[in-house]
Every structure is written in structure tokens, then in C-alpha cells.
Design a protein around this motif. Sequence first.
Motif, short mmCIF file in Angstrom:
data_model
loop_
_atom_site.label_atom_id
_atom_site.label_comp_id
_atom_site.label_asym_id
_atom_site.label_seq_id
_atom_site.Cartn_x
_atom_site.Cartn_y
_atom_site.Cartn_z
N VAL A 1 0.85 -1.19 0.00
CA VAL A 1 0.00 0.00 0.00
C VAL A 1 0.88 1.24 0.00
O VAL A 1 1.81 1.35 0.80
CB VAL A 1 -0.91 0.00 1.25
N VAL A 2 0.62 2.11 -0.94
CA VAL A 2 1.39 3.36 -1.00
C VAL A 2 0.57 4.46 -0.35
O VAL A 2 -0.56 4.73 -0.74
CB VAL A 2 1.72 3.73 -2.46
N PHE A 3 1.14 5.07 0.67
CA PHE A 3 0.41 6.11 1.37
C PHE A 3 0.43 7.41 0.57
O PHE A 3 1.41 7.75 -0.08
CB PHE A 3 1.04 6.37 2.74
N ASP A 4 -0.65 8.11 0.64
CA ASP A 4 -0.72 9.46 0.09
C ASP A 4 -0.13 10.39 1.14
O ASP A 4 -0.70 10.59 2.20
CB ASP A 4 -2.20 9.80 -0.18
N GLU A 5 1.05 10.93 0.84
CA GLU A 5 1.79 11.69 1.86
C GLU A 5 1.01 12.91 2.35
O GLU A 5 1.06 13.26 3.52
CB GLU A 5 3.15 12.12 1.32
N GLU A 6 0.29 13.53 1.43
CA GLU A 6 -0.47 14.72 1.82
C GLU A 6 -1.57 14.36 2.82
O GLU A 6 -1.75 15.01 3.84
CB GLU A 6 -1.12 15.33 0.57
N LEU A 7 -2.27 13.28 2.52
CA LEU A 7 -3.34 12.84 3.42
C LEU A 7 -2.77 12.35 4.75
O LEU A 7 -3.34 12.56 5.81
CB LEU A 7 -4.15 11.72 2.77
N GLU A 8 -1.62 11.72 4.65
CA GLU A 8 -0.98 11.19 5.84
C GLU A 8 -0.61 12.34 6.78
O GLU A 8 -0.83 12.29 7.99
CB GLU A 8 0.26 10.42 5.42
N GLU A 9 -0.07 13.40 6.17
CA GLU A 9 0.32 14.57 6.93
C GLU A 9 -0.90 15.23 7.58
O GLU A 9 -0.90 15.59 8.75
CB GLU A 9 1.00 15.57 5.98
N LEU B 1 -4.54 14.58 14.39
CA LEU B 1 -4.42 13.78 15.62
C LEU B 1 -3.43 14.35 16.62
O LEU B 1 -3.29 13.86 17.72
CB LEU B 1 -3.98 12.35 15.27
N GLU B 2 -2.77 15.42 16.20
CA GLU B 2 -1.68 15.97 17.01
C GLU B 2 -2.06 16.23 18.46
O GLU B 2 -1.32 15.93 19.39
CB GLU B 2 -1.21 17.29 16.38
N ASP B 3 -3.24 16.77 18.63
CA ASP B 3 -3.66 17.13 19.99
C ASP B 3 -4.27 15.97 20.75
O ASP B 3 -4.59 16.09 21.92
CB ASP B 3 -4.69 18.27 19.93
N GLN B 4 -4.42 14.88 20.05
CA GLN B 4 -5.05 13.75 20.74
C GLN B 4 -4.03 13.02 21.60
O GLN B 4 -2.86 12.93 21.27
CB GLN B 4 -5.62 12.75 19.72
N GLU B 5 -4.54 12.52 22.66
CA GLU B 5 -3.70 11.81 23.62
C GLU B 5 -3.04 10.58 22.98
O GLU B 5 -1.91 10.25 23.24
CB GLU B 5 -4.61 11.34 24.76
N ASP B 6 -3.79 9.97 22.05
CA ASP B 6 -3.29 8.73 21.45
C ASP B 6 -2.77 8.96 20.03
O ASP B 6 -2.89 8.11 19.17
CB ASP B 6 -4.40 7.67 21.44
N ALA B 7 -2.21 10.13 19.80
CA ALA B 7 -1.71 10.45 18.46
C ALA B 7 -0.78 9.35 17.95
O ALA B 7 0.07 8.84 18.67
CB ALA B 7 -0.97 11.78 18.49
N ALA B 8 -0.96 9.02 16.69
CA ALA B 8 -0.15 7.94 16.13
C ALA B 8 1.29 8.39 15.96
O ALA B 8 1.57 9.57 15.80
CB ALA B 8 -0.74 7.55 14.77
N SER B 9 2.19 7.48 16.00
CA SER B 9 3.59 7.82 15.82
C SER B 9 4.06 7.38 14.45
O SER B 9 3.98 8.13 13.49
CB SER B 9 4.42 7.18 16.93
N SER B 10 4.52 6.16 14.35
CA SER B 10 5.04 5.72 13.05
C SER B 10 3.90 5.27 12.15
O SER B 10 2.84 4.89 12.62
CB SER B 10 6.02 4.57 13.28
N PRO B 11 4.13 5.32 10.83
CA PRO B 11 3.08 4.88 9.91
C PRO B 11 2.67 3.44 10.20
O PRO B 11 3.51 2.58 10.41
CB PRO B 11 3.76 4.97 8.54
N LEU C 1 -4.26 4.08 7.10
CA LEU C 1 -5.05 3.83 5.91
C LEU C 1 -6.37 4.56 5.94
O LEU C 1 -6.96 4.85 4.92
CB LEU C 1 -5.32 2.33 5.77
N CYS C 2 -6.83 4.87 7.13
CA CYS C 2 -8.11 5.58 7.22
C CYS C 2 -8.02 6.90 6.46
O CYS C 2 -8.99 7.35 5.87
CB CYS C 2 -8.51 5.81 8.66
N ALA C 3 -6.85 7.51 6.46
CA ALA C 3 -6.71 8.77 5.75
C ALA C 3 -6.85 8.56 4.25
O ALA C 3 -7.38 9.40 3.53
CB ALA C 3 -5.36 9.40 6.07
N LEU C 4 -6.38 7.43 3.78
CA LEU C 4 -6.47 7.15 2.35
C LEU C 4 -7.86 6.69 1.95
O LEU C 4 -8.35 6.98 0.88
CB LEU C 4 -5.51 6.01 1.98
#
Length: 233
Positions: free
Chosen positions: A135-143, A149-159, A164-167
Motif C-alpha cells: 500500500v502506498v500512502f498518500d503523503e499529503e493525506l498522511e500529513e 491527531l496531534e492534539d489527541q492523547e493517542d496520536a499515532a507515531s510511526s506509519p 489507511l483511514c486517511a487514504l
Amino acid sequence: MLELFYDQDDAVMSNMLSAVPFEDSTYLHKFGGIPPHDGVIPPEGTAPWQLLYTIDLADPAIPLVIPGCRFLCLYNAFQYEQPLIQYRLKSDSEVEFIYQDDLKVRNDAPFLPDGKYPDVLPESKAILLGEPEEVVFDEELEEFWLDELEDQEDAASSPDRNQLCALYGGVSQMQIFGHTKCKACGETMDYLASVRGEPEDKVISLWGGEEGVLILYQICPACFTIESVPLVN
Ligand SMILES: [Zn+2]
């Protein structure tokens, strides 16, 4: 048609699977059929969950593991007003009910063809359509997703598979799937599979060719609880 997702060698892989009514297949993947598990009617529920796909994990092309199970059974609760469910496959004959939003059966779902789904979907063999693809991530959507999610307590770290939800979903589904927690153990779930539009239009039409239906599956990496939720875009 089902699309499966899994991690392999630091990449997220995807594999497509489709029902093939008249072909033979080496592994016992299938669409529909009678559920092999006792207890697929939720406690105090009045309608059974339906078995949508069965994935044979003996197939080396699908390196997913569910402890104690050869088969990954993907259930749905289409007949219910709130069809979000969580369950855990304990063996090939036993399923543990974990969660369902609400047990009200709906008779007027917007995508019902005849007001009611069959309790058991017509059984058909299924095959993998090709080799797994990364699966190739869409970098723009990933960003964008990571910013959200930045402000969320459970913000994701590594891809990982959750991205995939973003894609696949955009913002509204991202809000659901970036944060989906296992209701059995609290862990953030991984993306497992998706069905877009009609599950198998050559076998059964469940919502009259409605392409806007998306069924998403997630799995808990810690305790293997599975979540199923159909969404109408
Ligand atoms: Zn869990």
C-alpha cells in the motif's frame, strides 16, 4: 469484493479477494454461508449477525494470524439500527460477543433492498485475485491525518495500518478509525479489511447497487478482537 490489509516486512500490504461461484480454489476462502460459530446472535438480540467472508489463514498468501483459529470470519450486523459490532474469534467454532451499540432491529434501513436481509447469505467460494501489493500512502493525506491527531492523547507515531483511514475514508471516517479502541482491552485497533459498494454483485445484491456503502473491519493487535461497521457515504 474484499480488500485485506496486513503488515509484512515493515510495509502495509493489501490483497483482494472475490467470490467465484464456479471455480475451484486450493484454500477455503468463501463468501456467505452458515456461520460456523455458536452464539452469533448477540445476547438479547433478535436477529443474527451475517457471515460475509471467511478467510482461510492456512493460505500462505495471507500472513495474518488469529490464535487458535484457521479461519478469519468477518461478520456483519446489517439488520440492526446500530451495526457497529466487536467480537473475538476464540476458535473455529466459538465466537465471543464483545460489543454492539444497540440491539434495535431496523426495518427501514436506507440501503435495504427488500426491507430485510437474509439471515444467511448465499454461499460461494472465493479466491485471491492476485499477488499482494504494497500500500502506498498518500503523503499529503498522511500529513493531514497526523496534524488532525496531534492534539489527541493517542496520536499515532510511526506509519501503520491505522493511517489507511486517511487514504480510504477522509475526515469523517478518520475520526472513527484513527481512534477506534478495542472494547475488550483498550488497545488502538489496526485496519483489517474493507468492502466497497456491493460485496459480491454476481452473488447477491444487498443494497441495490449502492456504491456509497463501505464496510470496514479493524482488528486489535493485542487481543484480536474484530470490529465491523458499515458506513453509507
Ligand atoms: Zn483488544
